[in-house]
Design a protein around this motif. Structure first.
Motif, PDB file in Angstrom:
ATOM      1  N   TRP A   1     114.169  43.007 -20.176  1.00  0.00           N
ATOM      2  CA  TRP A   1     113.537  42.803 -21.476  1.00  0.00           C
ATOM      3  C   TRP A   1     113.885  41.398 -21.938  1.00  0.00           C
ATOM      4  CZ3 TRP A   1     115.540  47.326 -19.785  1.00  0.00           C
ATOM      5  CH2 TRP A   1     114.723  48.458 -19.865  1.00  0.00           C
ATOM      6  N   TRP A   2     112.840  40.611 -22.247  1.00  0.00           N
ATOM      7  CA  TRP A   2     113.020  39.228 -22.664  1.00  0.00           C
ATOM      8  C   TRP A   2     112.779  39.097 -24.163  1.00  0.00           C
ATOM      9  CZ3 TRP A   2     114.260  34.975 -19.479  1.00  0.00           C
ATOM     10  CH2 TRP A   2     114.382  35.282 -18.114  1.00  0.00           C
ATOM     11  N   PHE A   3     113.607  38.312 -24.812  1.00  0.00           N
ATOM     12  CA  PHE A   3     113.509  38.057 -26.244  1.00  0.00           C
ATOM     13  C   PHE A   3     113.443  36.545 -26.465  1.00  0.00           C
ATOM     14  CE2 PHE A   3     114.741  42.135 -28.345  1.00  0.00           C
ATOM     15  CZ  PHE A   3     114.979  42.888 -27.206  1.00  0.00           C
ATOM     16  N   ILE A   4     112.818  36.155 -27.564  1.00  0.00           N
ATOM     17  CA  ILE A   4     112.858  34.743 -27.946  1.00  0.00           C
ATOM     18  C   ILE A   4     113.174  34.641 -29.432  1.00  0.00           C
ATOM     19  CG2 ILE A   4     110.337  34.622 -28.316  1.00  0.00           C
ATOM     20  CD1 ILE A   4     110.538  31.669 -27.285  1.00  0.00           C
ATOM     21  N   HIS A   5     114.053  33.718 -29.769  1.00  0.00           N
ATOM     22  CA  HIS A   5     114.396  33.413 -31.163  1.00  0.00           C
ATOM     23  C   HIS A   5     114.398  31.896 -31.322  1.00  0.00           C
ATOM     24  CE1 HIS A   5     116.203  37.472 -30.705  1.00  0.00           C
ATOM     25  NE2 HIS A   5     115.891  37.604 -31.990  1.00  0.00           N
TER      26      HIS A   5
ATOM     27  N   TYR B   1     124.825  41.567 -16.586  1.00  0.00           N
ATOM     28  CA  TYR B   1     123.414  41.257 -16.316  1.00  0.00           C
ATOM     29  C   TYR B   1     122.651  40.756 -17.536  1.00  0.00           C
ATOM     30  CZ  TYR B   1     124.568  44.065 -12.187  1.00  0.00           C
ATOM     31  OH  TYR B   1     125.167  44.564 -11.056  1.00  0.00           O
ATOM     32  N   THR B   2     123.270  39.951 -18.366  1.00  0.00           N
ATOM     33  CA  THR B   2     122.574  39.373 -19.516  1.00  0.00           C
ATOM     34  C   THR B   2     122.518  37.861 -19.348  1.00  0.00           C
ATOM     35  OG1 THR B   2     123.208  41.137 -21.020  1.00  0.00           O
ATOM     36  CG2 THR B   2     122.687  39.015 -22.017  1.00  0.00           C
TER      37      THR B   2
ATOM     38  N   PHE C   1     117.830  40.845 -20.955  1.00  0.00           N
ATOM     39  CA  PHE C   1     118.753  41.953 -20.701  1.00  0.00           C
ATOM     40  C   PHE C   1     118.193  42.748 -19.523  1.00  0.00           C
ATOM     41  CE2 PHE C   1     118.857  41.280 -25.381  1.00  0.00           C
ATOM     42  CZ  PHE C   1     120.162  40.828 -25.494  1.00  0.00           C
ATOM     43  N   HIS C   2     119.004  42.912 -18.484  1.00  0.00           N
ATOM     44  CA  HIS C   2     118.529  43.536 -17.248  1.00  0.00           C
ATOM     45  C   HIS C   2     119.111  44.939 -17.081  1.00  0.00           C
ATOM     46  CE1 HIS C   2     118.357  39.195 -16.674  1.00  0.00           C
ATOM     47  NE2 HIS C   2     117.459  39.370 -15.738  1.00  0.00           N
TER      48      HIS C   2
END
Ligand code: FES
Ligand SMILES: [Fe+2]
Length: 331
Positions: A257-261, A223-224, A245-246
């Motif tokens: 949870w959402w991330f940005i790079h 689930y990623t 990430f679920h």
């Protein structure tokens, strides 16, 4: 592989909370239908126990934390970081504490500011960010936003790999409804993930074009999801990586949870970028929460697929058929 030999979904690491949520704790979360209590130990590890006291079944998450232990709210039994009961206040101080006085303990790790839990011996590592984010010091970023959706983690993550919905769910944002055809794209499947490379996905006014580059969608099982947008034409390619990430809370509820790079300083407003992203995700939430059944059906044959547009989700569903989904298959 027989059905009985299949790995179980409990044998994967899943994110269950942010460290900030679990501190000072305790908090209650649900993973794969199981209620868990989280709290920090004295060495700042985040402990994961079943959220049930063995005495009379009270939820430990309603208690409090003292000296790295969680104290049950009902009669004050105190459980340490291994789940062992170390104090029963109603007994004299020197009384024997039965060995059976334990809360079920689960393995946990902290990664990216998230607490990861696994209910059984893991068969795969905690998912990583794409290689360049981990290794290239130019990348900056971190946590972006968190959502809770009333659908399964499978439906949510599958939507993120689905290119055919853009013109209908995100018209004039991600695609042109007058041009709904999914153009040919490259799909690479390995035992751990599906990787799709396609053109850059964003709507532009007729007569305008996006700059050169491409988009990669990487779904790491279970689930990623990583969306990697590459803009070429610079000395160093401008790369943006958006990751989700679920947590499969139940067959019909998911936290993500959402991330940005990114490896460059954008010349556009990051606030406007986030506002557009939230708008897109809200459109996704409305449609995915309306899909029935909430869980992806157990057999590929239970829904109809068309070969090119649905290739990534077919790869995911083939992988799912090799997994014992436990409670996710039957909520
Ligand atoms: S129910 Fe937890 S101490 Fe009694
Ligand atoms: Fe979408």
């Amino acid at each position: 592989m027989t059905v009985d030999d299949r790995p179980r979904i409990t044998q994967f690491w899943h994110p269950v909370a942010s460290v900030a949520e679990a501190t000072p704790g305790p908090i209650g979360v649900t993973l794969l239908g199981r209620r868990l209590a989280l709290f920090p130990s004295v060495d700042d590890h985040i402990v994961v126990l079943d959220d049930v006291c063995v005495h009379r079944g009270a939820p430990l998450s309603l208690g409090f934390v003292a000296d790295g232990c969680v104290v049950c709210p009902y009669h004050g039994w105190r459980y340490d970081a291994d789940g062992k009961c170390v104090a029963i206040p109603a007994l004299p101080p020197d009384a024997h504490i039965p060995a059976a006085a334990r809360a079920t303990h689960h393995r946990s790790e902290v990664r990216y500011g998230l607490v990861w839990g696994a209910l059984d011996e893991p068969v795969a590592p905690i998912p990583a960010f794409p290689g360049d984010v981990e290794c290239d010091a130019r990348f900056r970023g971190g946590h972006w936003t968190t959502f809770e959706w009333n659908t399964s983690a499978g439906r949510a993550v599958e939507n993120e790999m689905d290119l055919a919905h853009f013109p209908f769910v995100h018209p004039f944002l991600l695609a042109d409804p007058q041009r709904p055809e999914v153009l040919d794209y490259n799909v690479d499947v390995s035992p751990e993930r599906v990787l799709v490379r396609a053109g850059r996905a964003r709507y532009v006014e007729p007569g305008q074009t996006l700059g050169p580059g491409y988009t990669e969608y990487m779904h790491v099982f279970p689930y990623t999801h990583h969306l990697r947008i590459v803009e070429t034409g610079f000395d160093v390619d401008h790369v943006t990586v958006i990751s989700a990430f679920h947590c499969p809370s139940t067959a019909s509820s998911t936290r993500m949870w959402w991330f940005i790079h990114r490896n460059f300083v954008p010349d556009y407003s990051e606030d406007e970028e986030l506002a557009m992203f939230l708008k897109v995700l809200e459109q996704d939430r409305i449609i995915t929460e309306s899909v029935r059944p909430e869980a992806i059906p157990p057999s590929i044959r239970d829904e109809l697929h068309v070969r090119l547009p649905d290739a990534p989700s077919l790869a995911f569903r083939r992988w799912l058929e090799g997994i014992d989904l436990g409670c996710l298959a039957t909520d």
